[in-house]
Design a protein around this motif. Sequence first.
Motif, PDB file in Angstrom:
ATOM      1  N   THR A  96       0.798  -1.230   0.000  1.00 32.74           N
ATOM      2  CA  THR A  96       0.000   0.000   0.000  1.00 32.74           C
ATOM      3  C   THR A  96       0.829   1.278   0.000  1.00 32.74           C
ATOM      4  OG1 THR A  96      -0.142   0.009   2.420  1.00 32.74           O
ATOM      5  CG2 THR A  96      -1.867  -1.163   1.207  1.00 32.74           C
ATOM      6  N   SER A  97       1.891   1.352   0.760  1.00 31.51           N
ATOM      7  CA  SER A  97       2.696   2.573   0.861  1.00 31.51           C
ATOM      8  C   SER A  97       3.998   2.228   1.562  1.00 31.51           C
ATOM      9  CB  SER A  97       1.960   3.672   1.637  1.00 31.51           C
ATOM     10  OG  SER A  97       1.792   3.281   2.993  1.00 31.51           O
ATOM     11  N   ILE A  98       4.963   3.144   1.471  1.00 31.79           N
ATOM     12  CA  ILE A  98       6.254   2.936   2.118  1.00 31.79           C
ATOM     13  C   ILE A  98       6.693   4.226   2.798  1.00 31.79           C
ATOM     14  CG2 ILE A  98       8.695   2.372   1.788  1.00 31.79           C
ATOM     15  CD1 ILE A  98       6.937  -0.009   1.226  1.00 31.79           C
ATOM     16  N   CYS A  99       7.055   4.134   4.068  1.00 33.13           N
ATOM     17  CA  CYS A  99       7.669   5.268   4.755  1.00 33.13           C
ATOM     18  C   CYS A  99       8.527   4.719   5.888  1.00 33.13           C
ATOM     19  CB  CYS A  99       6.620   6.256   5.274  1.00 33.13           C
ATOM     20  SG  CYS A  99       5.660   5.665   6.683  1.00 33.13           S
ATOM     21  N   PHE A 100       9.302   5.580   6.519  1.00 36.06           N
ATOM     22  CA  PHE A 100      10.140   5.138   7.628  1.00 36.06           C
ATOM     23  C   PHE A 100       9.260   4.779   8.819  1.00 36.06           C
ATOM     24  CE2 PHE A 100      13.332   7.605   5.235  1.00 36.06           C
ATOM     25  CZ  PHE A 100      14.329   6.642   5.169  1.00 36.06           C
ATOM     26  N   GLU A 101       9.409   3.567   9.304  1.00 31.97           N
ATOM     27  CA  GLU A 101       8.638   3.067  10.452  1.00 31.97           C
ATOM     28  C   GLU A 101       9.364   1.866  11.034  1.00 31.97           C
ATOM     29  OE1 GLU A 101       5.106   0.939   9.654  1.00 31.97           O
ATOM     30  OE2 GLU A 101       5.832   0.114   7.769  1.00 31.97           O
ATOM     31  N   HIS A 102       9.239   1.689  12.331  1.00 31.14           N
ATOM     32  CA  HIS A 102       9.825   0.528  13.005  1.00 31.14           C
ATOM     33  C   HIS A 102      11.258   0.279  12.532  1.00 31.14           C
ATOM     34  CE1 HIS A 102       5.812  -0.338  14.484  1.00 31.14           C
ATOM     35  NE2 HIS A 102       5.356  -0.377  13.249  1.00 31.14           N
ATOM     36  N   THR A 103      12.041   1.353  12.461  1.00 35.23           N
ATOM     37  CA  THR A 103      13.384   1.250  11.879  1.00 35.23           C
ATOM     38  C   THR A 103      14.312   0.316  12.664  1.00 35.23           C
ATOM     39  OG1 THR A 103      13.983   3.291  13.047  1.00 35.23           O
ATOM     40  CG2 THR A 103      13.281   3.491  10.742  1.00 35.23           C
ATOM     41  N   ALA A 104      14.068   0.170  13.957  1.00 35.19           N
ATOM     42  CA  ALA A 104      14.890  -0.741  14.755  1.00 35.19           C
ATOM     43  C   ALA A 104      14.718  -2.187  14.307  1.00 35.19           C
ATOM     44  CB  ALA A 104      14.538  -0.614  16.239  1.00 35.19           C
ATOM     45  N   ILE A 105      13.581  -2.476  13.690  1.00 36.04           N
ATOM     46  CA  ILE A 105      13.287  -3.834  13.234  1.00 36.04           C
ATOM     47  C   ILE A 105      13.453  -3.970  11.719  1.00 36.04           C
ATOM     48  CG2 ILE A 105      11.482  -5.608  13.062  1.00 36.04           C
ATOM     49  CD1 ILE A 105      10.255  -4.333  15.615  1.00 36.04           C
ATOM     50  N   LEU A 106      12.954  -2.963  10.984  1.00 34.21           N
ATOM     51  CA  LEU A 106      12.927  -3.059   9.521  1.00 34.21           C
ATOM     52  C   LEU A 106      14.147  -2.455   8.840  1.00 34.21           C
ATOM     53  CD1 LEU A 106       9.162  -2.157   8.878  1.00 34.21           C
ATOM     54  CD2 LEU A 106      10.191  -4.397   9.351  1.00 34.21           C
TER      55      LEU A 106
END
Length: 391
Positions: free
Chosen positions: A158-168
Amino acid sequence: MEIQGVLSALDGLAVRGMDFGLKRTRALLDGLSSPDEKLKIIHIAGSNGKGSVAEFISRILIAAGKKTGVFTSPEVFGYFGQFRIDGQELGEELFVKAFGDALRAGAGLNATRFETETAGALHAFALAGCEYAVVECGLGGLEDATNAIRKKEIAVITSICFEHTAILGDKITDICRHKAGIIKNCPAVVSGCVSGAAREYFEKLGVTFAEKSLSEGFEITAVGDAQRYNAATAIAVARALKIDESAIYSGVKAAYPEGRLQKITTKSGVYILDGAHNPQAFKPLAEYIKSLGVKVKLVYGCLSDKDIDGCLSQLSGLVSEAVAVKPDSPRAMDIREIARACVSYFNKVKVKSGVADALEYLKACGGDAPTVICGSFTLLKESLKRIEKGL
Protein backbone atom coordinates in the motif's frame (compact mmCIF):
# COMPACT_ATOMS: atom_id res chain seq x y z
CA MET A 1 -13.65 -24.61 25.74
CA GLU A 2 -15.87 -21.56 26.35
CA ILE A 3 -15.18 -18.17 24.86
CA GLN A 4 -13.75 -16.71 28.07
CA GLY A 5 -11.37 -19.64 28.29
CA VAL A 6 -10.18 -19.02 24.72
CA LEU A 7 -9.72 -15.30 25.36
CA SER A 8 -7.85 -15.97 28.61
CA ALA A 9 -5.56 -18.43 26.85
CA LEU A 10 -4.84 -15.87 24.12
CA ASP A 11 -4.13 -13.24 26.77
CA GLY A 12 -1.68 -15.65 28.34
CA LEU A 13 0.29 -15.79 25.09
CA ALA A 14 0.76 -12.01 25.10
CA VAL A 15 3.71 -12.31 27.48
CA ARG A 16 5.72 -13.71 24.56
CA GLY A 17 5.55 -10.29 22.93
CA MET A 18 6.84 -10.03 19.34
CA ASP A 19 9.05 -12.78 18.00
CA PHE A 20 9.48 -12.71 14.24
CA GLY A 21 9.84 -15.72 11.95
CA LEU A 22 7.60 -18.07 10.00
CA LYS A 23 8.34 -21.55 11.37
CA ARG A 24 5.95 -21.52 14.33
CA THR A 25 3.04 -20.13 12.30
CA ARG A 26 3.70 -22.63 9.52
CA ALA A 27 3.67 -25.43 12.07
CA LEU A 28 0.39 -24.09 13.47
CA LEU A 29 -1.19 -23.97 10.02
CA ASP A 30 0.02 -27.46 9.18
CA GLY A 31 -1.44 -28.67 12.48
CA LEU A 32 -4.79 -27.22 11.37
CA SER A 33 -4.70 -29.07 8.01
CA SER A 34 -3.29 -26.04 6.14
CA PRO A 35 -6.35 -23.77 5.91
CA ASP A 36 -4.30 -21.26 3.89
CA GLU A 37 -4.19 -23.72 1.00
CA LYS A 38 -8.00 -23.88 0.91
CA LEU A 39 -8.42 -20.12 0.46
CA LYS A 40 -7.69 -17.56 -2.24
CA ILE A 41 -5.53 -15.23 -0.17
CA ILE A 42 -4.90 -11.55 -0.81
CA HIS A 43 -1.94 -10.55 1.35
CA ILE A 44 -1.45 -6.85 2.19
CA ALA A 45 1.69 -5.11 3.48
CA GLY A 46 2.59 -1.41 3.70
CA SER A 47 3.33 1.43 6.06
CA ASN A 48 -0.11 3.03 5.86
CA GLY A 49 -3.44 2.23 4.26
CA LYS A 50 -3.45 -1.54 4.83
CA GLY A 51 -6.73 -1.54 6.70
CA SER A 52 -8.37 0.80 4.19
CA VAL A 53 -7.26 -1.27 1.20
CA ALA A 54 -8.47 -4.42 2.97
CA GLU A 55 -11.85 -2.74 3.44
CA PHE A 56 -12.09 -1.73 -0.23
CA ILE A 57 -11.03 -5.17 -1.50
CA SER A 58 -13.34 -7.08 0.82
CA ARG A 59 -16.34 -4.91 -0.05
CA ILE A 60 -15.67 -5.48 -3.75
CA LEU A 61 -15.48 -9.24 -3.27
CA ILE A 62 -18.64 -9.27 -1.17
CA ALA A 63 -20.45 -7.26 -3.85
CA ALA A 64 -19.31 -9.88 -6.36
CA GLY A 65 -20.92 -12.61 -4.27
CA LYS A 66 -17.62 -14.05 -3.03
CA LYS A 67 -17.66 -15.28 0.56
CA THR A 68 -14.77 -13.37 2.09
CA GLY A 69 -12.88 -13.48 5.37
CA VAL A 70 -10.83 -10.52 6.59
CA PHE A 71 -8.07 -10.51 9.21
CA THR A 72 -6.69 -7.08 10.15
CA SER A 73 -4.66 -5.69 13.05
CA PRO A 74 -4.47 -3.91 15.37
CA GLU A 75 -8.04 -3.67 16.57
CA VAL A 76 -9.78 -0.35 16.02
CA PHE A 77 -13.00 -0.36 18.04
CA GLY A 78 -13.07 -3.90 19.36
CA TYR A 79 -11.09 -7.12 19.43
CA PHE A 80 -13.54 -9.22 17.41
CA GLY A 81 -13.63 -6.62 14.64
CA GLN A 82 -10.26 -7.96 13.48
CA PHE A 83 -11.87 -11.21 12.30
CA ARG A 84 -14.78 -10.83 9.89
CA ILE A 85 -16.67 -12.85 7.30
CA ASP A 86 -18.66 -10.90 4.73
CA GLY A 87 -18.35 -7.79 6.89
CA GLN A 88 -19.62 -9.42 10.09
CA GLU A 89 -17.61 -10.45 13.16
CA LEU A 90 -17.15 -14.18 13.69
CA GLY A 91 -19.96 -15.83 15.59
CA GLU A 92 -19.08 -17.07 19.07
CA GLU A 93 -19.35 -20.76 18.15
CA LEU A 94 -17.03 -20.41 15.15
CA PHE A 95 -14.57 -18.26 17.11
CA VAL A 96 -14.36 -20.77 19.96
CA LYS A 97 -13.96 -23.71 17.58
CA ALA A 98 -11.31 -22.12 15.33
CA PHE A 99 -9.23 -20.40 17.98
CA GLY A 100 -9.56 -23.29 20.42
CA ASP A 101 -8.18 -25.56 17.69
CA ALA A 102 -5.34 -23.07 17.07
CA LEU A 103 -4.44 -22.99 20.75
CA ARG A 104 -4.33 -26.78 20.90
CA ALA A 105 -2.27 -26.96 17.70
CA GLY A 106 0.17 -24.48 19.23
CA ALA A 107 0.75 -26.48 22.41
CA GLY A 108 4.50 -26.94 22.74
CA LEU A 109 5.35 -24.56 19.89
CA ASN A 110 5.85 -21.51 22.14
CA ALA A 111 3.82 -19.50 19.62
CA THR A 112 3.02 -15.82 20.13
CA ARG A 113 -0.48 -14.44 20.41
CA PHE A 114 -0.34 -12.92 16.92
CA GLU A 115 0.88 -16.18 15.40
CA THR A 116 -2.00 -18.04 17.03
CA GLU A 117 -4.50 -15.40 15.92
CA THR A 118 -3.20 -15.62 12.35
CA ALA A 119 -3.67 -19.39 12.29
CA GLY A 120 -7.02 -19.16 14.08
CA ALA A 121 -8.39 -16.59 11.66
CA LEU A 122 -7.43 -18.59 8.55
CA HIS A 123 -8.81 -21.77 10.15
CA ALA A 124 -12.11 -19.97 10.86
CA PHE A 125 -12.37 -18.75 7.28
CA ALA A 126 -11.73 -22.23 5.91
CA LEU A 127 -14.24 -23.82 8.31
CA ALA A 128 -16.86 -21.28 7.23
CA GLY A 129 -16.31 -22.09 3.55
CA CYS A 130 -14.87 -18.74 2.52
CA GLU A 131 -13.56 -18.49 -1.02
CA TYR A 132 -11.30 -15.49 -0.35
CA ALA A 133 -9.30 -14.28 2.65
CA VAL A 134 -7.93 -10.74 2.85
CA VAL A 135 -5.00 -10.78 5.27
CA GLU A 136 -3.12 -7.74 6.61
CA CYS A 137 0.48 -8.02 7.75
CA GLY A 138 1.15 -7.26 11.40
CA LEU A 139 4.56 -5.62 10.96
CA GLY A 140 6.85 -5.53 7.95
CA GLY A 141 6.13 -8.54 5.78
CA LEU A 142 9.17 -10.73 5.16
CA GLU A 143 9.29 -12.25 8.66
CA ASP A 144 5.75 -11.38 9.74
CA ALA A 145 3.69 -14.36 10.92
CA THR A 146 1.17 -13.87 8.12
CA ASN A 147 3.91 -14.53 5.57
CA ALA A 148 3.89 -18.20 6.56
CA ILE A 149 0.97 -18.47 4.14
CA ARG A 150 2.04 -20.98 1.51
CA LYS A 151 -0.34 -20.09 -1.31
CA LYS A 152 -1.39 -16.57 -2.31
CA GLU A 153 -3.63 -15.23 -5.02
CA ILE A 154 -2.01 -11.80 -5.05
CA ALA A 155 0.29 -9.64 -2.91
CA VAL A 156 -0.46 -5.95 -2.26
CA ILE A 157 1.85 -3.14 -1.08
CA THR A 158 0.00 0.00 0.00
CA SER A 159 2.70 2.57 0.86
CA ILE A 160 6.25 2.94 2.12
CA CYS A 161 7.67 5.27 4.75
CA PHE A 162 10.14 5.14 7.63
CA GLU A 163 8.64 3.07 10.45
CA HIS A 164 9.82 0.53 13.00
CA THR A 165 13.38 1.25 11.88
CA ALA A 166 14.89 -0.74 14.75
CA ILE A 167 13.29 -3.83 13.23
CA LEU A 168 12.93 -3.06 9.52
CA GLY A 169 16.08 -1.00 8.99
CA ASP A 170 16.89 2.69 8.64
CA LYS A 171 17.03 2.84 4.83
CA ILE A 172 13.95 3.07 2.65
CA THR A 173 15.23 0.15 0.60
CA ASP A 174 15.48 -1.95 3.78
CA ILE A 175 11.83 -1.27 4.48
CA CYS A 176 10.95 -2.06 0.85
CA ARG A 177 12.73 -5.40 1.18
CA HIS A 178 10.59 -6.35 4.17
CA LYS A 179 7.35 -5.29 2.50
CA ALA A 180 8.29 -6.99 -0.78
CA GLY A 181 8.94 -10.19 1.16
CA ILE A 182 5.24 -11.05 0.83
CA ILE A 183 5.60 -11.38 -2.95
CA LYS A 184 6.10 -15.14 -3.19
CA ASN A 185 5.16 -16.93 -6.42
CA CYS A 186 2.25 -14.57 -7.02
CA PRO A 187 1.47 -11.35 -8.90
CA ALA A 188 1.76 -8.07 -6.99
CA VAL A 189 0.02 -4.69 -6.98
CA VAL A 190 1.72 -1.63 -5.47
CA SER A 191 -0.07 1.64 -4.69
CA GLY A 192 0.73 4.55 -7.00
CA CYS A 193 1.51 6.68 -3.94
CA VAL A 194 4.87 4.91 -3.64
CA SER A 195 7.56 7.20 -5.04
CA GLY A 196 11.28 7.91 -5.24
CA ALA A 197 13.70 5.18 -4.22
CA ALA A 198 10.82 2.97 -3.11
CA ARG A 199 9.20 3.13 -6.52
CA GLU A 200 12.51 2.32 -8.19
CA TYR A 201 12.86 -0.70 -5.90
CA PHE A 202 9.46 -2.11 -6.87
CA GLU A 203 9.85 -1.28 -10.56
CA LYS A 204 12.74 -3.74 -10.65
CA LEU A 205 10.40 -6.43 -9.33
CA GLY A 206 7.98 -5.96 -12.22
CA VAL A 207 4.91 -5.23 -10.12
CA THR A 208 1.71 -3.53 -11.29
CA PHE A 209 1.40 0.06 -10.02
CA ALA A 210 -2.11 1.22 -9.13
CA GLU A 211 -2.11 4.89 -10.09
CA LYS A 212 -4.59 7.25 -8.46
CA SER A 213 -6.27 7.86 -11.83
CA LEU A 214 -7.72 4.34 -11.67
CA SER A 215 -10.24 5.59 -9.12
CA GLU A 216 -11.58 8.34 -11.39
CA GLY A 217 -15.26 7.84 -12.07
CA PHE A 218 -15.80 5.86 -8.88
CA GLU A 219 -17.93 7.13 -6.00
CA ILE A 220 -15.86 6.97 -2.82
CA THR A 221 -17.60 7.40 0.52
CA ALA A 222 -14.36 7.19 2.52
CA VAL A 223 -12.99 10.63 3.45
CA GLY A 224 -9.62 12.04 2.41
CA ASP A 225 -7.52 12.23 -0.73
CA ALA A 226 -5.39 9.26 0.36
CA GLN A 227 -8.45 7.05 -0.03
CA ARG A 228 -8.29 7.66 -3.79
CA TYR A 229 -4.96 5.82 -3.81
CA ASN A 230 -6.36 3.07 -1.60
CA ALA A 231 -9.42 2.66 -3.79
CA ALA A 232 -7.24 2.57 -6.92
CA THR A 233 -5.12 -0.17 -5.36
CA ALA A 234 -8.21 -2.24 -4.60
CA ILE A 235 -9.57 -1.65 -8.11
CA ALA A 236 -6.31 -2.90 -9.65
CA VAL A 237 -6.43 -5.99 -7.43
CA ALA A 238 -10.07 -6.68 -8.34
CA ARG A 239 -9.39 -6.34 -12.06
CA ALA A 240 -6.43 -8.71 -11.74
CA LEU A 241 -8.84 -11.17 -10.15
CA LYS A 242 -11.30 -10.68 -13.06
CA ILE A 243 -14.05 -9.29 -10.81
CA ASP A 244 -17.03 -7.78 -12.62
CA GLU A 245 -16.85 -3.99 -13.01
CA SER A 246 -20.31 -3.45 -11.52
CA ALA A 247 -19.21 -5.25 -8.35
CA ILE A 248 -16.03 -3.16 -8.23
CA TYR A 249 -18.05 0.04 -8.43
CA SER A 250 -20.54 -1.11 -5.77
CA GLY A 251 -17.80 -2.32 -3.45
CA VAL A 252 -15.77 0.88 -3.68
CA LYS A 253 -18.87 2.93 -2.89
CA ALA A 254 -19.78 0.71 0.09
CA ALA A 255 -16.31 0.79 1.68
CA TYR A 256 -15.84 2.95 4.76
CA PRO A 257 -12.70 2.17 6.78
CA GLU A 258 -13.20 2.46 10.53
CA GLY A 259 -10.99 4.93 12.37
CA ARG A 260 -9.71 6.72 9.29
CA LEU A 261 -10.92 10.33 9.21
CA GLN A 262 -14.13 9.03 10.72
CA LYS A 263 -16.50 11.87 11.50
CA ILE A 264 -19.07 11.46 14.27
CA THR A 265 -21.65 14.15 14.98
CA THR A 266 -23.47 14.11 18.32
CA LYS A 267 -25.38 16.54 20.51
CA SER A 268 -22.15 17.24 22.38
CA GLY A 269 -20.17 18.12 19.25
CA VAL A 270 -18.32 16.91 16.19
CA TYR A 271 -15.52 14.35 16.60
CA ILE A 272 -12.98 13.17 14.04
CA LEU A 273 -11.29 9.86 14.85
CA ASP A 274 -8.14 8.97 12.96
CA GLY A 275 -5.62 6.21 13.56
CA ALA A 276 -2.79 8.24 11.99
CA HIS A 277 0.43 7.33 13.80
CA ASN A 278 3.33 8.26 11.52
CA PRO A 279 4.23 11.38 9.49
CA GLN A 280 2.97 9.98 6.20
CA ALA A 281 -0.42 9.17 7.74
CA PHE A 282 -0.64 12.67 9.24
CA LYS A 283 -0.52 14.33 5.80
CA PRO A 284 -4.12 13.47 4.82
CA LEU A 285 -5.25 14.29 8.36
CA ALA A 286 -3.65 17.74 8.15
CA GLU A 287 -5.14 18.35 4.70
CA TYR A 288 -8.58 17.38 5.97
CA ILE A 289 -8.34 19.74 8.95
CA LYS A 290 -7.27 22.56 6.61
CA SER A 291 -10.34 21.89 4.46
CA LEU A 292 -12.58 22.50 7.50
CA GLY A 293 -11.50 26.14 7.63
CA VAL A 294 -11.40 26.24 11.44
CA LYS A 295 -8.85 25.37 14.12
CA VAL A 296 -9.68 22.11 15.88
CA LYS A 297 -9.37 20.80 19.42
CA LEU A 298 -6.94 17.91 19.68
CA VAL A 299 -6.58 14.81 21.85
CA TYR A 300 -3.22 13.18 21.17
CA GLY A 301 -1.20 10.24 22.44
CA CYS A 302 1.19 7.79 20.83
CA LEU A 303 3.37 4.74 21.30
CA SER A 304 7.05 4.97 22.21
CA ASP A 305 8.45 4.08 18.79
CA LYS A 306 6.67 6.85 16.88
CA ASP A 307 8.11 9.99 15.27
CA ILE A 308 6.10 12.36 17.42
CA ASP A 309 7.70 15.53 16.10
CA GLY A 310 7.27 14.44 12.49
CA CYS A 311 3.57 13.91 13.18
CA LEU A 312 2.66 16.92 15.32
CA SER A 313 4.65 19.44 13.26
CA GLN A 314 2.12 18.93 10.47
CA LEU A 315 -0.72 20.09 12.73
CA SER A 316 1.06 23.26 13.84
CA GLY A 317 -1.22 26.23 13.24
CA LEU A 318 -4.31 24.02 12.88
CA VAL A 319 -5.08 23.43 16.58
CA SER A 320 -6.67 25.84 19.06
CA GLU A 321 -5.98 23.60 22.08
CA ALA A 322 -4.30 20.24 22.53
CA VAL A 323 -4.70 17.68 25.30
CA ALA A 324 -1.88 15.18 25.78
CA VAL A 325 -2.80 11.71 27.03
CA LYS A 326 -0.94 8.43 27.50
CA PRO A 327 -2.48 5.56 25.52
CA ASP A 328 -3.53 2.50 27.49
CA SER A 329 -0.70 0.32 26.20
CA PRO A 330 2.52 -1.09 27.63
CA ARG A 331 4.21 0.39 24.56
CA ALA A 332 2.92 3.93 25.24
CA MET A 333 5.30 6.87 25.11
CA ASP A 334 5.97 8.57 28.44
CA ILE A 335 3.38 11.29 29.02
CA ARG A 336 6.13 13.83 29.72
CA GLU A 337 7.56 13.29 26.26
CA ILE A 338 4.10 13.56 24.67
CA ALA A 339 3.45 16.80 26.56
CA ARG A 340 6.87 18.19 25.58
CA ALA A 341 6.16 17.66 21.91
CA CYS A 342 2.67 19.16 22.15
CA VAL A 343 4.05 22.30 23.82
CA SER A 344 6.54 22.63 20.96
CA TYR A 345 3.80 22.90 18.32
CA PHE A 346 0.66 24.21 20.01
CA ASN A 347 0.04 27.39 22.01
CA LYS A 348 -2.37 25.89 24.52
CA VAL A 349 -1.70 22.42 25.98
CA LYS A 350 -3.21 20.45 28.82
CA VAL A 351 -2.23 17.05 30.20
CA LYS A 352 -4.98 14.64 31.26
CA SER A 353 -4.91 11.15 32.72
CA GLY A 354 -6.74 9.55 29.82
CA VAL A 355 -9.12 9.95 26.90
CA ALA A 356 -12.22 10.20 29.09
CA ASP A 357 -10.82 13.11 31.11
CA ALA A 358 -9.56 14.79 27.94
CA LEU A 359 -12.96 14.67 26.25
CA GLU A 360 -14.78 15.85 29.37
CA TYR A 361 -12.35 18.76 29.68
CA LEU A 362 -12.76 19.85 26.05
CA LYS A 363 -16.54 19.54 26.28
CA ALA A 364 -16.51 21.81 29.34
CA CYS A 365 -14.44 24.35 27.41
CA GLY A 366 -17.33 24.80 24.99
CA GLY A 367 -17.16 26.05 21.43
CA ASP A 368 -18.20 24.53 18.11
CA ALA A 369 -14.78 23.49 16.85
CA PRO A 370 -14.46 19.77 16.01
CA THR A 371 -12.38 17.55 18.29
CA VAL A 372 -9.74 15.43 16.57
CA ILE A 373 -8.52 12.27 18.34
CA CYS A 374 -5.40 10.75 16.80
CA GLY A 375 -1.91 9.35 17.28
CA SER A 376 -2.75 5.70 17.95
CA PHE A 377 -5.56 3.25 17.27
CA THR A 378 -5.34 2.48 20.98
CA LEU A 379 -7.04 5.81 21.71
CA LEU A 380 -9.97 5.31 19.35
CA LYS A 381 -11.81 2.49 21.07
CA GLU A 382 -12.17 4.32 24.38
CA SER A 383 -12.98 7.56 22.57
CA LEU A 384 -15.86 6.00 20.66
CA LYS A 385 -17.36 4.51 23.82
CA ARG A 386 -17.29 7.87 25.57
CA ILE A 387 -18.70 9.73 22.57
CA GLU A 388 -21.53 7.24 22.07
CA LYS A 389 -22.48 7.60 25.73
CA GLY A 390 -22.76 11.33 25.23
CA LEU A 391 -19.68 11.88 27.42
